[in-house]
Write an enzyme that holds these catalytic residues in place. Sequence first.
Site, PDB file in Angstrom:
ATOM      1  N   SER A 110       0.851  -1.178   0.000  1.00  0.00           N
ATOM      2  CA  SER A 110       0.000   0.000   0.000  1.00  0.00           C
ATOM      3  C   SER A 110       0.897   1.242   0.000  1.00  0.00           C
ATOM      4  O   SER A 110       1.751   1.375  -0.873  1.00  0.00           O
ATOM      5  CB  SER A 110      -0.958  -0.054   1.195  1.00  0.00           C
ATOM      6  OG  SER A 110      -1.987   0.885   1.073  1.00  0.00           O
ATOM      7  N   ASP A 266      -8.850  -5.971  -4.755  1.00  0.00           N
ATOM      8  CA  ASP A 266      -8.377  -4.860  -3.934  1.00  0.00           C
ATOM      9  C   ASP A 266      -9.208  -3.624  -4.277  1.00  0.00           C
ATOM     10  O   ASP A 266      -9.127  -3.098  -5.389  1.00  0.00           O
ATOM     11  CB  ASP A 266      -6.893  -4.607  -4.210  1.00  0.00           C
ATOM     12  CG  ASP A 266      -6.268  -3.607  -3.255  1.00  0.00           C
ATOM     13  OD1 ASP A 266      -7.000  -2.765  -2.706  1.00  0.00           O
ATOM     14  OD2 ASP A 266      -5.032  -3.652  -3.075  1.00  0.00           O
ATOM     15  N   HIS A 294      -7.169  -6.103  -0.322  1.00  0.00           N
ATOM     16  CA  HIS A 294      -6.025  -5.215  -0.114  1.00  0.00           C
ATOM     17  C   HIS A 294      -5.083  -5.661   1.001  1.00  0.00           C
ATOM     18  O   HIS A 294      -3.872  -5.461   0.910  1.00  0.00           O
ATOM     19  CB  HIS A 294      -6.546  -3.807   0.201  1.00  0.00           C
ATOM     20  CG  HIS A 294      -5.483  -2.781   0.371  1.00  0.00           C
ATOM     21  ND1 HIS A 294      -4.650  -2.383  -0.663  1.00  0.00           N
ATOM     22  CD2 HIS A 294      -5.098  -2.054   1.462  1.00  0.00           C
ATOM     23  CE1 HIS A 294      -3.816  -1.459  -0.227  1.00  0.00           C
ATOM     24  NE2 HIS A 294      -4.059  -1.245   1.060  1.00  0.00           N
TER      25      HIS A 294
END
EC number: 3.4.11.5
Length: 313
Positions: A110, A266, A294
């Site tokens: 991320s 995601d 995610h």
Amino acid sequence: MRTLYPEVTPFEHGILCVDDNHRLYYEQCGNPHGKPVVILHGGPGSGCNDKMRRFHDPDKYRIVLFDQRGAGRSTPHANLTNNTTWDLVADIEKLRVALGITRWQVFGGSWGSTLALAYAQTHPEQTTELVLRGIFMLRRWELEWFYQEGASHLFPDAWDRYIAVIPPVERHDLISAFHRRLTSEDEATRLAAAQAWSLWEGATSCLYMDQDFIASHENPHFALAFARIENHYFVNGGFFEVENQLLRDAQRIANIPGVIVHGRYDVVCPLQNAWDLHKVWPKASLKITPGAGHSAFEPQNIDALVCATDSFV
């Protein structure tokens, strides 16, 4: 399917003073003589947790984790002063030098993937490999997809809770509306906005909802740092020269081996991000996990990440 390595206790931890204001918590786990890796947490602002130590074989890796400026156990908490992408890139180098490490693997998901790319493109000679998950590059459409309109259509229930703290007249630009509240002089206003912002991401990060994971995002200490720092970076475009800077400068990492792991479902950081990165960095392998969202801690993402780290030792 691979799972996380067993729990591991740091063999060393400390505080690194990176300027007159910021003091960063760091720790080292695993084998002091093993292959070095630095773990970059997400957010920005989330801080590290104990499970993040467990993607690497502790018998073979020297595992370094640290809380970025204002996050986790670093101080001052939730502070936005001198808190930019390039301050963090410089901090990673200061930590590497302080620990006497010549080169290391960089691991992040991320926002951690954003920072890993920024670091590797700035210091390719210090980067042995990149292991990235849930690619995020702070392009305007990515922010608008998640914080303005897009993911809202998939999670309308969580979305209504997210926007409830913002009056309808301000909802045309939610990132800016949250920024005004997250930087308010009023503590209650800051906290309400922080919890709403944080819970939105918590509710959308897993393919199968994890109520404990979602609830953790409401913790005031976590939410304030997570929301304030994330939002600060987003209103400033990640402090990049241009929004596609990480793609533009991909040639700087052209010869660095890498693995990109991205969940097919995601919602926070759409798969398009990983696809775009892989096209300009073909040396990296792209692993699309077909039954994951995610979070790094979904079973298929764990499997792919552990397989990736194992492949480099």
